[in-house]
Design a protein around this motif. Structure first.
Motif, PDB file in Angstrom:
ATOM      1  N   ILE A  33       0.842  -1.195   0.000  1.00 12.06           N
ATOM      2  CA  ILE A  33       0.000   0.000   0.000  1.00 12.06           C
ATOM      3  C   ILE A  33       0.875   1.241   0.000  1.00 12.06           C
ATOM      4  N   ASP A  34       0.798   2.025  -1.077  1.00  9.69           N
ATOM      5  CA  ASP A  34       1.539   3.279  -1.193  1.00  9.69           C
ATOM      6  C   ASP A  34       1.106   3.976  -2.478  1.00  9.69           C
ATOM      7  N   LEU A  35       1.371   5.268  -2.582  1.00  7.58           N
ATOM      8  CA  LEU A  35       1.029   6.014  -3.795  1.00  7.58           C
ATOM      9  C   LEU A  35       2.190   6.904  -4.221  1.00  7.58           C
ATOM     10  N   ASP A  36       3.382   6.594  -3.763  1.00  5.07           N
ATOM     11  CA  ASP A  36       4.539   7.428  -4.055  1.00  5.07           C
ATOM     12  C   ASP A  36       5.327   6.850  -5.218  1.00  5.07           C
ATOM     13  N   ASP A  37       6.083   7.727  -5.878  1.00  2.94           N
ATOM     14  CA  ASP A  37       6.966   7.272  -6.948  1.00  2.94           C
ATOM     15  C   ASP A  37       8.409   7.299  -6.468  1.00  2.94           C
ATOM     16  N   ILE A  38       9.279   6.635  -7.200  1.00  2.00           N
ATOM     17  CA  ILE A  38      10.682   6.526  -6.822  1.00  2.00           C
ATOM     18  C   ILE A  38      11.419   7.798  -7.222  1.00  2.00           C
ATOM     19  N   CYS A  39      12.109   8.387  -6.254  1.00  2.69           N
ATOM     20  CA  CYS A  39      12.888   9.602  -6.468  1.00  2.69           C
ATOM     21  C   CYS A  39      14.365   9.240  -6.476  1.00  2.69           C
ATOM     22  N   VAL A  40      15.179  10.004  -7.179  1.00  7.57           N
ATOM     23  CA  VAL A  40      16.610   9.703  -7.249  1.00  7.57           C
ATOM     24  C   VAL A  40      17.252   9.781  -5.870  1.00  7.57           C
ATOM     25  N   SER A  41      16.709  10.605  -4.971  1.00  6.82           N
ATOM     26  CA  SER A  41      17.270  10.707  -3.625  1.00  6.82           C
ATOM     27  C   SER A  41      16.843   9.555  -2.726  1.00  6.82           C
ATOM     28  N   ASN A  42      16.057   8.604  -3.257  1.00  5.93           N
ATOM     29  CA  ASN A  42      15.717   7.377  -2.522  1.00  5.93           C
ATOM     30  C   ASN A  42      16.822   6.327  -2.634  1.00  5.93           C
ATOM     31  N   THR A  43      17.799   6.573  -3.507  1.00  4.59           N
ATOM     32  CA  THR A  43      18.808   5.560  -3.815  1.00  4.59           C
ATOM     33  C   THR A  43      19.591   5.114  -2.587  1.00  4.59           C
ATOM     34  N   ASN A  44      19.781   6.013  -1.630  1.00  2.43           N
ATOM     35  CA  ASN A  44      20.620   5.689  -0.483  1.00  2.43           C
ATOM     36  C   ASN A  44      19.974   4.745   0.506  1.00  2.43           C
ATOM     37  N   ARG A  45      18.668   4.443   0.362  1.00  5.26           N
ATOM     38  CA  ARG A  45      18.026   3.688   1.429  1.00  5.26           C
ATOM     39  C   ARG A  45      16.894   2.762   0.995  1.00  5.26           C
ATOM     40  N   GLN A  46      16.475   2.769  -0.257  1.00  4.62           N
ATOM     41  CA  GLN A  46      15.321   1.978  -0.673  1.00  4.62           C
ATOM     42  C   GLN A  46      15.737   0.936  -1.704  1.00  4.62           C
ATOM     43  N   VAL A  47      15.323  -0.309  -1.486  1.00  3.22           N
ATOM     44  CA  VAL A  47      15.839  -1.422  -2.272  1.00  3.22           C
ATOM     45  C   VAL A  47      15.397  -1.373  -3.729  1.00  3.22           C
ATOM     46  N   HIS A  48      14.253  -0.767  -4.024  1.00  4.92           N
ATOM     47  CA  HIS A  48      13.760  -0.724  -5.400  1.00  4.92           C
ATOM     48  C   HIS A  48      14.251   0.501  -6.165  1.00  4.92           C
ATOM     49  N   ALA A  49      15.006   1.383  -5.516  1.00  2.00           N
ATOM     50  CA  ALA A  49      15.484   2.610  -6.157  1.00  2.00           C
ATOM     51  C   ALA A  49      16.739   2.313  -6.970  1.00  2.00           C
ATOM     52  N   LEU A  50      16.597   2.273  -8.286  1.00  4.11           N
ATOM     53  CA  LEU A  50      17.701   2.032  -9.211  1.00  4.11           C
ATOM     54  C   LEU A  50      17.740   3.168 -10.228  1.00  4.11           C
ATOM     55  N   SER A  51      18.819   3.276 -10.942  1.00  7.57           N
ATOM     56  CA  SER A  51      18.902   4.324 -11.966  1.00  7.57           C
ATOM     57  C   SER A  51      17.852   4.130 -13.049  1.00  7.57           C
ATOM     58  N   THR A  52      17.391   2.884 -13.222  1.00  6.73           N
ATOM     59  CA  THR A  52      16.397   2.579 -14.261  1.00  6.73           C
ATOM     60  C   THR A  52      14.957   2.665 -13.760  1.00  6.73           C
ATOM     61  N   THR A  53      14.756   2.872 -12.465  1.00  5.33           N
ATOM     62  CA  THR A  53      13.385   2.878 -11.929  1.00  5.33           C
ATOM     63  C   THR A  53      12.941   4.243 -11.410  1.00  5.33           C
ATOM     64  N   VAL A  54      13.788   5.254 -11.502  1.00  9.43           N
ATOM     65  CA  VAL A  54      13.421   6.586 -11.025  1.00  9.43           C
ATOM     66  C   VAL A  54      12.195   7.096 -11.785  1.00  9.43           C
ATOM     67  N   GLY A  55      11.207   7.576 -11.042  1.00 11.44           N
ATOM     68  CA  GLY A  55       9.975   8.083 -11.639  1.00 11.44           C
ATOM     69  C   GLY A  55       8.846   7.075 -11.703  1.00 11.44           C
ATOM     70  N   ARG A  56       9.162   5.804 -11.469  1.00  4.79           N
ATOM     71  CA  ARG A  56       8.120   4.771 -11.496  1.00  4.79           C
ATOM     72  C   ARG A  56       7.478   4.618 -10.118  1.00  4.79           C
ATOM     73  N   MET A  57       6.325   3.975 -10.087  1.00  9.02           N
ATOM     74  CA  MET A  57       5.620   3.784  -8.825  1.00  9.02           C
ATOM     75  C   MET A  57       6.360   2.769  -7.960  1.00  9.02           C
ATOM     76  N   LYS A  58       6.513   3.097  -6.676  1.00 10.77           N
ATOM     77  CA  LYS A  58       7.235   2.214  -5.762  1.00 10.77           C
ATOM     78  C   LYS A  58       6.561   0.851  -5.643  1.00 10.77           C
ATOM     79  N   THR A  59       5.248   0.851  -5.530  1.00 12.21           N
ATOM     80  CA  THR A  59       4.541  -0.414  -5.339  1.00 12.21           C
ATOM     81  C   THR A  59       4.660  -1.314  -6.558  1.00 12.21           C
TER      82      THR A  59
END
Length: 411
Positions: free
Chosen positions: A168-194
């Motif tokens: 459950i979430d409605l946020d998208d992946i931000c480039v500043s999420n890279t330091n701490r979130q497992v789904h944050a990759l250079s290829t996934t920035v801007g996509r929905m986290k869920t």
């Protein structure tokens, strides 16, 4: 878009999948597609997300049963695209669904929690690795907040063999999420986290039912959202980073008598060895959880207040609320806000690191797995009079025919 993992020509298998929905998401259609190639290669295309008038969106990634002959679960359009209509049902797996092939990736977890016959100190009955894996496979866990803590917790639960996960979430992946979130990759920035987390979990365990609810928890929708999940849900893992929303989720879980584990704030902390799991009442060094406890007592009135006089406070020992909490005993240093940067920053002035947020997620997932395996899913201990008051208020609002969820707080 999907990319095939096999060079051979895959055959498209269409299937219908059930979903969990909020009350104002009824009668909505969702389409999904999955291709399967005979050599084991799989590819996915993102389910089409349809937004309802109330703003909620649900996507479902469900298991593909290659041996199924149920015509109701295989509907192919004339254009051959493989799109299907998703119907409303249940995604829970039964314990009979676990084959030897399904259990092989998680046998290590089963052996870890098995109870041998030669253990005289154990008060539980003898359990085999296969029995442990069956309990995990048929369990349903909702992870609320798929960020620095929730993403690691979701992966750990999936790798432990939990068969049904709700993200459950409605946020998208931000480039500043890279330091701490497992789904944050250079290829996934801007996509929905869920959605990215859902794809990752399905790659880890194709037999895991992953249901995605595109929405933020708030004081106006927490009660209704959990009400729709109650029949199937075993436990909630709360990884929200906002005090008001976190308190609303905790309160809704208490009212619906749902087991819940909550996670405190990870920002500003650098020592993962000081992270512990205890009852929420035992947390003393987390401002986020302190605010939640205050709201649960003062606003929702679900728990009694402690004494106000100094002499009584020293002697007072709070009664456990039976809400598991993951928090750190590390004291956070004060940091001045840096207003010089114009770049978007998602982790505030204190900063965060994956070795701390990841530990929060792993400790939380470990506790959830332990509760499932030991069949000790403890429900919160609350004031029944407050529960009755909130339920009665909801019934009155629903009887009036108004859109309760979008107007006022549920309490």
């Amino acid at each position: 878009s999907s990319s095939s993992l096999s060079s051979s020509s895959p055959s498209t298998r269409s299937y219908s999948t059930p979903y969990y929905s909020r009350s104002n998401l009824n009668d909505m259609l969702y389409r999904t597609r999955r291709t399967y190639s005979g050599d084991g290669g799989r590819s996915y295309s993102s389910s089409r997300r349809i937004r309802s008038g109330g703003g909620g969106v649900v996507t479902t990634f469900a298991s593909l049963d290659l041996d199924s002959t149920d015509e109701r679960s295989s509907v192919v359009d004339d254009d051959g695209e493989g799109d299907v209509t998703v119907d409303n049902g249940t995604t829970r797996r039964s314990s009979d669904d676990l084959s030897e092939e399904d259990s092989l990736p998680f046998l290590g977890v089963g052996r870890l929690y098995q109870t041998p016959k030669s253990d005289p100190s154990s008060s539980t009955t003898t359990t085999t690795p296969n029995e442990i894996l069956k309990r995990l496979a048929k369990s349903t866990v909702a992870i609320v907040g798929i960020g620095g803590v929730g993403s690691w917790a979701a992966e750990a639960l999936c790798r432990s063999g939990v068969g049904n996960l709700i993200l459950i979430d409605l946020d998208d992946i931000c480039v500043s999420n890279t330091n701490r979130q497992v789904h944050a990759l250079s290829t996934t920035v801007g996509r929905m986290k869920t959605e990215e987390m859902g794809r990752r979990l399905r790659d880890i365990n194709p037999n895991c039912n992953v249901t995605i609810v595109h929405d933020f928890i708030s004081v106006t929708n927490a009660y209704t959202l959990l009400q729709t999940l109650t029949p199937e849900l075993d436990i909630i893992l709360d990884a929200i980073d906002g005090a008001t929303e976190k308190a609303a989720l905790l309160a809704a879980a208490c009212v619906h008598s749902l087991p819940i584990l909550t996670c405190g704030g990870a920002a500003g902390r650098t020592d993962p060895t000081q992270i512990v799991c205890d009852d929420l009442t035992r947390c003393a060094d987390c401002r986020l959880l302190f605010s939640c406890k205050k709201m649960l007592r003062d606003e929702y009135k679900l728990f009694t207040k402690g004494p106000s006089e100094a002499r009584e406070i020293r002697k007072f020992k709070a009664r456990k609320w039976r809400i598991a909490a993951v928090f750190s005993t590390e004291v956070v240093k004060k940091v001045e806000e840096d207003g010089g940067s114009s770049l978007r920053r998602c982790d505030g002035a204190l900063g965060t690191a994956c070795f701390v947020t990841g530990t929060y997620g792993f400790v939380a997932a470990g506790k959830v797995v332990e509760m499932i395996v030991q069949e000790q899913l403890v429900k919160p201990r609350v004031l029944q009079s407050s529960v009755d008051r909130i339920k009665r208020l909801q019934e009155e609002r629903q009887a009036e025919g108004g859109d309760v969820e979008e107007t006022v707080p549920f309490f």
